[in-house]
Design a protein around this motif. Structure first.
Motif, PDB file in Angstrom:
ATOM      1  N   LEU A 218       0.817  -1.215   0.000  1.00  0.00           N
ATOM      2  CA  LEU A 218       0.000   0.000   0.000  1.00  0.00           C
ATOM      3  C   LEU A 218       0.852   1.267   0.000  1.00  0.00           C
ATOM      4  N   SER A 219       2.132   1.133   0.347  1.00  0.00           N
ATOM      5  CA  SER A 219       2.998   2.320   0.356  1.00  0.00           C
ATOM      6  C   SER A 219       3.254   2.841  -1.045  1.00  0.00           C
ATOM      7  N   MET A 220       3.024   2.027  -2.054  1.00  0.00           N
ATOM      8  CA  MET A 220       3.233   2.489  -3.441  1.00  0.00           C
ATOM      9  C   MET A 220       1.906   2.764  -4.138  1.00  0.00           C
ATOM     10  N   LEU A 221       0.840   2.873  -3.357  1.00  0.00           N
ATOM     11  CA  LEU A 221      -0.484   3.105  -3.934  1.00  0.00           C
ATOM     12  C   LEU A 221      -0.543   4.428  -4.694  1.00  0.00           C
ATOM     13  N   ASN A 222      -0.107   5.511  -4.054  1.00  0.00           N
ATOM     14  CA  ASN A 222      -0.190   6.827  -4.694  1.00  0.00           C
ATOM     15  C   ASN A 222       0.621   6.890  -5.979  1.00  0.00           C
TER      16      ASN A 222
END
Length: 226
Positions: A170-174
């Motif tokens: 989720l840390s690379m979602l943006n």
């Protein structure tokens, strides 16, 4: 992607879909999800009207339902790790994009946790996608091969996204959403036009200098005779 971490990518896919303008409108995003392992076992997870037609205007609810019902390719792995990435790209080019909505930007987001071990080079398959105007964003998780991801992304580092393990997906979602929304394609750059040279000077024939004309010396007037 192993069965023990299968839920993390599914959760990631739903989060991606929720951040995109999914819907039936012309300005909306249409999503198709394909799960792959080894060749001939790719599966299109999102709804289809027929074998030759993707369901237009898939809603977020339908996408989430499709992701929740995705089944891990247990009987297709045969206890071996198959990552036939090149074959998966080829499958999508043959079976997804040709039946998707035309006249729009097309982007393929490829998520993998290992190096390709199929017979088809993923880099060569990616070149075919680029030739058709399709973007590729390469997402690597855990045991990825960065050089291979970079090749899949056409050498564009801004389209390679990596994370060390599944728990941090989720840390690379943006960054992933931003890359998807970027509609630039890997088209061949326009050739640099040759510089425009000024027109050549016309050939001017020089006007010859006039020749010097000798002025006649007048004869002296004779004196009158007395």
């Amino acid at each position: 992607i192993g069965l023990n971490v299968f839920d993390q990518p599914r959760h990631f896919l739903k989060k991606i879909a929720a951040r995109l303008p999914v819907g039936p409108g012309n300005a909306s995003t249409h999503i198709s999800i394909v799960q792959f392992s080894n060749a001939s076992f790719e599966s299109i997870e999102t709804p289809r009207l027929t074998d030759d037609t993707l369901l237009e205007g898939v809603s977020l609810k339908e996408i989430e339902h499709a992701v929740d019902n995705m089944k891990w390719h247990e009987n297709k792995h045969e206890h071996q790790a198959y990552t036939h990435t090149g074959e998966a790209i080829e499958f999508i080019l043959d079976n997804v994009f040709p039946v998707s909505r035309g006249g729009t930007a097309q982007t393929l987001v490829l998520i993998t946790d290992g190096q390709a071990n199929g017979n088809l080079s993923p880099g060569e398959a990616a070149k075919e996608a680029f030739a058709k105007g399709i973007n590729i964003i390469a997402v690597g998780v855990a045991n990825y091969n960065y050089a291979e991801l970079l090749e899949i992304a056409g050498g564009d580092e801004s389209r390679v996204i990596t994370v060390a393990d599944y728990s941090n997906m989720l840390s690379m979602l943006n960054k992933t959403v931003e890359a998807v929304c970027d509609t630039n394609t890997h088209e061949s750059p326009e050739p640099t036009p040759a510089p425009t040279l000024p027109p050549p000077d016309p050939n001017v024939v020089p006007t010859p200098e006039p020749e010097a004309t000798e002025m006649p010396i007048p004869s002296p007037t004779p004196a009158p005779t007395s």
